[in-house]
Each structure stands twice: as C-alpha cells, then as structure tokens.
Scaffold this active site. Structure first.
Site, PDB file in Angstrom:
ATOM      1  N   SER A 274      -1.875  -3.289  -7.692  1.00  0.00           N
ATOM      2  CA  SER A 274      -1.147  -2.051  -7.421  1.00  0.00           C
ATOM      3  C   SER A 274      -2.050  -0.840  -7.237  1.00  0.00           C
ATOM      4  O   SER A 274      -3.129  -0.732  -7.816  1.00  0.00           O
ATOM      5  CB  SER A 274      -0.189  -1.808  -8.579  1.00  0.00           C
ATOM      6  N   ARG A 321      -1.499   4.518   2.084  1.00  0.00           N
ATOM      7  CA  ARG A 321      -1.927   3.137   2.306  1.00  0.00           C
ATOM      8  C   ARG A 321      -2.383   2.843   3.718  1.00  0.00           C
ATOM      9  O   ARG A 321      -3.319   2.069   3.928  1.00  0.00           O
ATOM     10  CB  ARG A 321      -0.779   2.208   1.945  1.00  0.00           C
ATOM     11  N   HIS A 394       2.872  -5.668   3.171  1.00  0.00           N
ATOM     12  CA  HIS A 394       3.448  -5.287   1.893  1.00  0.00           C
ATOM     13  C   HIS A 394       4.876  -4.763   1.952  1.00  0.00           C
ATOM     14  O   HIS A 394       5.660  -4.950   1.029  1.00  0.00           O
ATOM     15  CB  HIS A 394       2.543  -4.198   1.285  1.00  0.00           C
ATOM     16  N   ARG A 442       5.304   4.528   4.006  1.00  0.00           N
ATOM     17  CA  ARG A 442       5.884   4.839   2.707  1.00  0.00           C
ATOM     18  C   ARG A 442       4.802   5.216   1.714  1.00  0.00           C
ATOM     19  O   ARG A 442       3.753   4.577   1.657  1.00  0.00           O
ATOM     20  CB  ARG A 442       6.646   3.624   2.183  1.00  0.00           C
TER      21      ARG A 442
END
Ligand SMILES: Cc1cc2nc3c(=O)[nH]c(=O)nc-3n(C[C@H](O)[C@H](O)[C@H](O)COP(=O)(O)OP(=O)(O)OC[C@H]3O[C@@H](n4cnc5c(N)ncnc54)[C@H](O)[C@@H]3O)c2cc1C
Ligand code: SF4
Ligand code: SF4
Ligand code: FES
Lengths: 678, 265
Positions: A274, A321, A394, A442
């Site tokens: 994570s 990300r 992901h 996101r």
C-alpha cells in the site's frame, strides 16, 4: 401515481430492491435502504464478508484536520479534482469531500478499531496527492475492518423483521435476505425499458432463477482480472458490468485504468504494498549506478537515487499513482536502471521501497498488515531489507455511467432519484463499478470513501425511485420474468454444450491468459496507437476463438468451468471498451498516457467517454444520451462539470500545487522530509 | 509498452509440482470420494492456489485421464478473506499463502483435502454458513442508532485499540474450528471464533452496553463451557488471534453473570 403501499405489492408480497454485491458500496447501500424501510435481497458471488473490499490496506480519506494543518473538505475537493486531471464531475466530488468526516465518524461509532492519537482521537496518516494527514486507518488492513463493520450492521438487518406501514412485523420476512454464492447474469428489463429485477445463478446447485425487484443496484466492484493478474481479488472480472453494458447501460471512461506503482509479483496475483508505506515515510529508490550488483541494504545512502524525491520535490514519494508509476517505468524500462537480479543476470523492472530507516515498533503498529504480506509472499524481512516492488494494475476509474443531480450549492442533491442511476431506469450502480468520483486518476484512500459515500447517495436515490413507482415489479406479468430466465438458462446450456465433441477446442483459462498478457503489455502505463490497433485485432481474434471454447466441466454442481466461460466472454467485451477508448483518446490525462500526445487537450478531450454496446465486437461512442426517470426525460451530455475548481495544468513539482487553498496555507514550504521517524 | 515482463511468471521453471487431491462430487456423495494426482508446471513464486489454477488450464491426471478441474474457493489471494481454507499436507491453512517452495522444496507430493468439520459441497469447497449464523447468535455488532451524523464515537486509548484490533482480524476462515477437538458438525459447540467476537464487542464502550445479552448467548448448551481448553485453535489461527485468552475472558465473564446476574436484575 405511486403504488398504494411501499412495503407490499398489490398481491400482498413484500416489495424488495435487489443489491448485487456486498463490498463496501453494496453494504452501505443496503444499510441506507433498510433505514429508509426498504427491504433488500442481497446477491453476491462470495459471502459478502469475503468481498474484495477486504483487501484495502491503507485507509480512508476525510479532512478532519486532527493535526491542525488547516485541512478542510474544500481542499479535499480541490486535490481530488486536480488529482483526477479534471475529468471528474465536481458536484459529486464535493458531496463526497463534505460528507467524509461524518462518514469516518460513523465508522468509528460502528466500532472500527481505527488507530488513535495519544489523546484518544482518530489518527490520520499521509497519502498520495496531498500534503495533509487526511487518511484514517486501522493498521494496514483498513478495508477489512471497514467491510467487517458494515457486514455486522447488515447482519443485524438480516435478523430484523420487515414491518408494514403500521409498524406491525410481517412474520418470516426479514429486512435483508442474503443470496451468497450467486452470480448475477442479467438485468430484467420490461417493455417500457425499466429494470424490474435480475436473473442470477446459484453457484452451488447451478440453478438459475429470476429475482423481481423494484430496482436493482450493481455494486459489483472493479474489473482488474481483464488484465490477467492485478492487485485485485480473483473474483473481480467485471462480468456484471459487462452484462449490463450489453443490455444497453452506458460505460464511461473505460480507458482510465490505474496502475499502482508498488506491488510484488506472484504467480496468481500481484500483491499490493500500500501507498501507506510511503505515507508513513517509505522511500522509493534505485541504485545510481546501473551496474550495481549488491543487495539493496548494502548500497550506501549516497549511491542511491531517490527518484521520486528528485523528480517531484514538492510531493516526493507521495505523488499520485499515475505519476509514480510512469516515473518508475521510465527508470526501469527506458533507462534500464531497475534492480539487478542474480537469477536472471540483468536489471529487472523493479525498484526499492524502503522502510528500513524506520523504527520497528512504529512499523508494527501502523503497517504490520502489509509487511506481513511482503514477508509471507516474498520471503524476505522488510524490517531489515528494502522491499522490491513494481507497478501493477490496480483500479478502474471508469465504469458504468451514472447520473447525479446538482443542488444550489454545487453539491450533489441527496435523495434525488438521479444519483447513481444508470441510463436504464431502475438500474443503479455504485462503488468501483461506477465511474463517478475519480476522473482520470484516483487518489489513494479515496476509493473506500467513494464506495461509502456512493452508498449513502445511492440508497436514498433508490428509495425515492421505488416510492414513486406506479407499480411494483411484483405486480408485472410473470411472462417478463420467465422470458428473461429462459434466455439466461438457454445461454448457460449453450456454454455447457458447445464444442463438447470438438477436437482442438479452446480452453477458457488459457485464452484468459492471452487476453491478460495483451492488455497488460499494451494498455497500461504507456499507450501507443499502433500497439492499441494490434490489441483490437487481437481482441477480434479472441472473440472468434472464444466461440470454440469448450467448458472444462459438465458437472451439475459448483460448475466453475462453465461459469468462467461466461466471465471470459464478458471480460472480452470490457477489454474492447477499454482498449478502443484508449485508442480514441489522443491526449494524455491522468492514468491515460500517450507519449505521442504527451499533453492534456481540454479543447477536444475534456469530456466523458461514453461507450454504448452496438453488437459483439463493436462499441459505439456517444456524446449525449436521454433516459427517462419517473416519467420525465433526462438529457445528459459528455461535458464535465468543472464549475467548482477551474481546470489548470497539473504538475507535482511544487509543494501545494494541487490546491490553491492549501498552497496559501502551506506557504509552499517543503513538506516534512519523508525520512523522519514518528 | 511492455510492463514488467521480466517479472511476470509466464514461463514455467521447467520443474513440476506434484499434487494429490481428495475429491468428492457433492454433499452426501461419500461414494464419489477419490484421490486424484496431477503434475503441473512449476512457476516462480508459486502457491497452492496457482498450482490449482494450472489444473484448470490442463485438467489431466498423472494417470492420463482428462477430468473436470478441481473446484475450490478463492478471492483475495493474500490471506485476508478466508475463502481458500483447506487441509494442505494435513494442516489446515489458506491455499493462497501456502508457498510451493516451502511445502515441497525438493518436489515432494503436496496433499490437499477439504476441511473435515463442515459439509462438503464439492471437492475442496465446504459449507461454512454455520460460522456466519454463530455471528448472529452472539450479536457480533454494535447496536448503532443509525448512520446519520452523530459525531465521533467514544474516545479510545491507544492501548485499548491495540487490544481490540488483533481480535478484529478474524476472517471467518474456520481453521480454529477444524482444529478444535470439541467442534464438529454433530456437536453444538459454537467454537472459538464466535467466542472471540463476544470478547471483541464487549470490549467496545458502546458494545459493552449489550454485554450481558452477548454473554447469555454463550451460556447454555454449546456455549463457552464446552471448550476443553485443548488450545489447538490458537495454534492454527492464521491471524494469530489470542483465542484461548478470549475464551477465558468470556468464560470468566459468563461465570460472573451466572453467579450475580439475578442479583442485579
Ligand atoms: C490491494 C488493494 C488495496 C486497496 N487499498 C485501498 C485503500 O487503502 N484505500 C482505498 O480507498 N481504496 C483501496 N483500494 C480500492 C478499494 O479497495 C476498492 O476500490 C473498493 O473496495 C471497491 O469496493 P466495492 O464495494 O465497489 O466492490 P468490492 O468490494 O469489489 O465488492 C464487489 C461485490 O460484488 C460482488 N459481485 C461481483 N460480481 C458479481 C456478480 N456477477 N454476481 C454477484 N455478485 C457479484 C462480489 O461478490 C462483492 O461482494 C484497494 C484496492 C486493492 C486491490
Ligand atoms: S481451546 Fe477450546 S476452543 Fe480452542 S481448540 Fe481447545 S477446545 Fe477448541
Ligand atoms: S479465529 Fe482465526 S482461525 Fe478462527 S476463523 Fe478467525 S481467523 Fe480463522
Ligand atoms: S483467497 Fe483470501 S484467504 Fe486465500
């Protein structure tokens, strides 16, 4: 005119809404429906407590500002819009950011064992795309803990009687009836185009059955398995969304697939480490020297290239990300500066994620869950050795298109039946399966939030919708349901029987691997039109070959072989929506990056990609659509509502760049160095 | 563009993994119980889950017979959902976290069976619905007034959080029940997992408001008194939940409740 009773049909049966999927989004929707006195049938592939939401590790965002940093829902809104490269409609994002503190408090009241500050308050950690401590967490298994809290509340509703308008219990009728180990096959759409139930299959007896419902909510999660292996649970094939799409539901922004920068390889799954590892001070690096052959822990500090800190001094290891994954890809793939492997004798596409500078007790209290995963699956002690990680598929920002209604303050009007409605009246979508909150990328820890907030918006929307229905689905002619059930049954029998005698029939699992390899290679971090063209040709080929698939199993019980054929057929449909959408979008925005079109192009592409199914193998893209809700026509276009935060160039070199409000408060000072120990 | 192709497990390692699997066609079909063996290609970072996946791609036994692939439950693949619990070399555990290199470093046979304490649905799938029913029995939830905004929950010390969090990681996998000598589908004993939930919810300030109802739910037949203190449960729990501690806490509390409960009425 609305039906006489909201609880019972004309025929005296209990009216129900069907919720498909019991991850966070589905369960939250169920709870909201129950509170609105709407009984529910809850259908799920797996016992809901085993849903993919259990995998979420890092946490959930809410601008509670416990640390007195000046965080606020306004900043959360701005950073989410900016992080999503302005492709997200802002009213729903505002609704979510404003509600977030209340949502985390609600979870707290449910008993979620969130980590605490010394004063006994909720603790918050940092996550990507922000400089604030905004993420509440329960160790490093936050999703599991949130899922359990909702699962417990839903179990309570499972033991609660349905009561009529006078508060009298209806014997034998519970507010929630669960159907676990059931696979959603299709929505049932009546002659007026309304969704009035669904057909599902019991995965133990393989019995196919229709469920009449005044509305159906799809909360069926993401579609990572389209890419073969990903960080998602093996059940996340996107089959339900694909089925609804083929029945006329619009699928939006499919090409926006998030690749997470830090996962570990495995034969069956790419297990996530994570972002919270970096939120708690983890640093990403590769050796400066391309020819470095020593173990990570033996490479001295000054010989390490902390690439993210170097490239993005403002946000460092906590850039969003898409940016981190591209930087890693650039370093490993283009510059060949990944980590040397003694097994293959070359530099692998991996980087170090290093927590060894942190105190072990601190790590155990905050990150044990993920460090256990590393230890267990990589077989190396992450407290002593930098972890080796690489990017993996992901999350899907895209999903079923859903509507919303804007209120006077520019937020989402709670209770409007338009919220989370697909373009098929009576069919709703919520959670990772919808496209609503994250735009082109996101931010970490925003998904659990969007699932919960989505459920809080979807539940009341559905309650309003069903309250105003002229007729319950239960009072419709049974032929509507029987027809749908027959069609589903015929389709299942086709799968069971087709090609059974054929020599050289195809194996669905092997075809799936081919699909995954193709998608992973050419439709992830960097996308090129010539390669996407080849992907589409490959999909044509797979569409042909899937017709030659023979089910590996003909058993009447727990027939996973036949079930997988169905899921594969549906994955191929979604793969096309994703790949074609990527090909058509000639710009770079968030997770969608084309080196040949490296800039964002708002003039042409600040719009939602809206895909409609035409026929097998063909996607039709539309710029607007009409659907009818409660007798009124709703007209929508692909324009994105950016009225709350004006689009500007997105970059993370400078601290505070993601939010104007934050920038002034932070005085654009450097954030705390990631290396500091708490 | 190629992404991390070097680390994808596309090609095998040239070695084989040897699986011996107990199969059954359906509930009550004891006559169909049989053992089948498979050799599957060994992949890097392989676990039992991916070994079973290899059978799906080529469902042929070592005897050369094409069969239906073995069925099992799986979801998270990282030992957090509890789905894939089975007996591997006689030990109850999760297939996803059972690494082939550790089980069979020299290519030994890996034996796989379904759990024995639950009715078999088919092959490695068993029916664990009783575990979820037990959660209803012990009221494993907070009696929430509603999900509307009512401000934060009770403050909690770090210490208390550190006590509750590990108890809250139970993934309803059933390992503890499989290992417990007192538990079986014929015995009424509720088993350690649900008893641990009693402790967990009674620890929470709001949960404690309904403490007695929870204690009373495990005071009768099949309740906490049926535990023989064999401690097998705690040894197999993959989440290392201190089950024996939980059971003694609940036992102590129920005794208190039994002795003094009527006085406090
Ligand atoms: C490893 C990992 C870590 C993550 N960590 C975080 C984090 O820290 N913070 C964060 O905000 N987000 C995180 N995410 C993202 C987040 O976990 C997911 O986006 C979110 O949990 C999705 O929830 P959901 O309710 O939409 O769907 P899910 O939890 O996937 O639930 C889907 C449900 O639908 C059911 N279903 C699916 N198909 C069917 C069908 N055909 N028929 C019947 N039922 C069906 C399933 O059984 C399941 O109950 C993480 C994701 C991953 C992969
Ligand atoms: S301690 Fe009790 S619950 Fe645990 S294995 Fe022994 S008898 Fe079963
Ligand atoms: S207590 Fe442990 S062994 Fe028992 S069900 Fe829970 S996680 Fe599994
Ligand atoms: S698949 Fe979830 S525990 Fe193994």
């Amino acid at each position: 005119m609305a039906a006489k009773s909201t609880i019972k049909s004309e025929g005296g049966k209990v009216r129900r809404v069907i919720v498909v999927g019991g991850g966070l989004a589905g369960l939250m929707t169920v709870i909201k429906l129950c509170e609105a006195k709407v009984p529910v049938d809850l259908i799920s592939l797996v016992p809901v407590k085993r849903s993919h939401s259990a995998c979420a590790q890092g946490g959930i965002n809410a601008s509670v500002n416990t640390k007195g940093e000046g965080d606020s829902p306004q900043v959360h809104l701005e950073e989410t819009a900016y992080g999503g490269d302005f492709l997200g409609n802002q009213p729903p994002i505002k609704g979510m950011a404003d509600a977030a503190p209340g949502i985390v408090y609600m979870l707290d009241r449910m008993g979620v064992p969130f980590n605490r500050t010394a004063e006994g308050l909720l603790d918050f950690r940092r996550f990507g795309g922000t400089l604030f401590h905004r993420t509440a967490f329960a160790g490093a298994t936050t999703g599991q803990q949130l899922l359990y809290a909702l699962d417990e509340q839903v179990r309570r509703w499972e033991t609660t009687d349905v009561t009529d308008e006078h508060g009298v219990s209806l014997p034998g009728e519970k507010m929630v009836r669960k159907f676990e180990f059931w696979d959603f096959l299709q929505a049932i759409i009546d002659d007026n185009g309304n969704c009035v139930g669904c057909v599902a299959q019991d995965l133990k007896s393989m019995h196919i059955k229709h469920f009449p419902g005044d509305a159906v909510v799809l909360a069926t999660g993401g579609c990572g398995i389209v890419f073969g292996r990903s960080t998602l649970s093996v059940i996340c094939t996107g089959t339900a969304a694909a089925a609804a799409y083929q029945q006329g539901a619009c699928y939006a922004n499919g090409e926006f697939i998030q690749v997470h920068p830090t996962a570990i390889p495995g034969a069956d799954k790419l297990r996530l480490i994570s972002e919270s590892a970096r939120g708690e001070g983890g640093r990403v690096w590769v050796p400066k020297d391309k020819n470095e052959k020593r173990e990570g822990r033996d490479v001295p500090e000054k010989e390490r290239d902390y690439l993210l800190e170097r490239m993005y001094p403002g946000y460092g290891n906590l850039v969003p990300r898409d940016i981190a994954s591209r930087a890693i890809f650039q370093t490993c793939f283009h510059e060949e500066r990944g980590i040397y492997s003694t097994i293959t004798g070359k530099n692998e596409d991996e980087v170090y994620l290093d927590l060894t500078h942190k105190d072990e007790k601190f790590l155990r209290g905050k990150l044990a869950g993920i460090l256990e995963i590393y230890e267990k699956f990589a077989g190396v002690d992450p407290y002593k050795n930098p972890m080796k990680v690489f990017p993996a598929v992901h999350y899907s920002m895209g999903g079923l298109w859903v509507d919303y209604e804007r209120d006077a303050k520019g937020s989402l009007r709670v209770g409007s039946p338009r919220n989370h409605s697909t373009n098929i009246p009576g069919l709703y979508a919520v959670g990772e399966v919808d496209y609503q909150y994250h735009g082109a990328n996101r931010l970490g820890a925003n998904s659990l939030l969007s699932c919960l907030w989505g459920g809080m918006a979807c539940g009341p929307a559905v309650a309003t919708y069903t309250r105003n229905l002229a007729k319950s689905a239960l009072d419709l002619p049974s032929s509507t349901f029987e027809k749908a059930e027959k069609r589903a049954l015929a389709d299942y029998e086709r799968i069971l029987k087709q090609n059974q005698d054929k020599k050289n029939a195809e194996n669905a699992y092997r075809l799936h691997q081919e699909l995954g390899d193709t998608m992973l290679r050419d439709v992830t971090i960097e996308r090129h039109n010539d390669q996407l063209e080849k992907v589409l040709t490959k999909l044509d080929e797979l569409d042909e070959r899937v017709k030659n698939v023979k089910s590996t199993d003909d058993s009447p019980r727990v027939n996973q072989g036949a079930q997988f054929v169905r899921h594969l057929e549906n994955m191929l449909v979604l793969a096309r929506v994703i790949a074609q959408g990527a090909k058509d979008r000639d710009e770079s925005r968030g997770a969608h990056y084309k080196p040949d079109f490296p800039k964002r192009n708002d003039e042409e592409f600040l719009r939602t990609t809206m895909a409609m199914h035409e026929k097998k193998g063909a996607v039709k893209y539309v710029r607007e659509l009409d659907y009818s809700l409660a007798g009124a026509n709703v007209h929508v276009t692909d324009a994105v509502d950016t009225t709350l935060v004006a689009p500007r160039t997105r970059s993370y070199e400078q601290a505070g760049a993601a939010s104007a409000a934050a920038a002034s408060k932070l005085d654009t000072k450097q954030p705390q160095s990631a290396g500091k120990s708490a | 563009m190629t992404m991390a192709e070097g680390t994808t497990a596309k090609e095998g390692t040239g070695k084989l993994v040897h699986l011996r699997i107990k199969r059954q066609d359906g509930p009550g079909k004891a006559d169909t119980i049989r053992w089948e063996e498979f050799n599957v290609p060994k992949l890097p970072q392989m676990n039992v889950n991916s070994a079973l996946q290899q059978i799906q791609k080529d469902p042929v036994t070592t005897a050369g017979k094409t069969v239906a692939p073995v069925v099992w439950e799986a979801a998270c693949l990282e030992e957090v959902c509890g789905s894939c619990t089975m007996l591997i070399n006689g030990k109850v555990r999760q297939a996803c976290s059972a690494l082939v290199d550790q089980l069979a470093p020299n290519g030994e046979v890996i034996t796989i069976e379904p759990m024995s304490k639950f009715p078999c649905e088919r092959d490695l799938i068993v029916d664990r619905s009783r575990m979820f029913e037990s959660l209803k029995q012990v009221k494993a939830w907070i009696e929430l007034d509603g999900t509307h905004e009512l401000g934060p929950g009770p403050r909690e010390s770090q210490e208390s959080q550190e006590e509750r969090y590990p108890l809250s990681r139970c993934m309803t996998c059933g390992c503890c029940l499989e290992a417990c000598p007192q538990y079986s589908d014929a015995s009424p004993f509720i088993g350690p997992a649900a008893l641990n939930q009693v402790r967990l919810f009674n620890l929470h300030p709001s949960g404690a408001m309904h403490k007695n109802a929870r204690l009373e739910s495990v005071m009768g037949e099949g309740g906490v008194a049926d535990c023989g203190k064999a401690q097998n449960c705690v040894e197999v729990c993959p989440k290392e939940i201190p089950l024996v501690d939980s059971i003694s806490v609940v036992a102590r509390e129920t005794t208190k409740r039994m002795l003094f409960g009527w006085l406090l009425k």
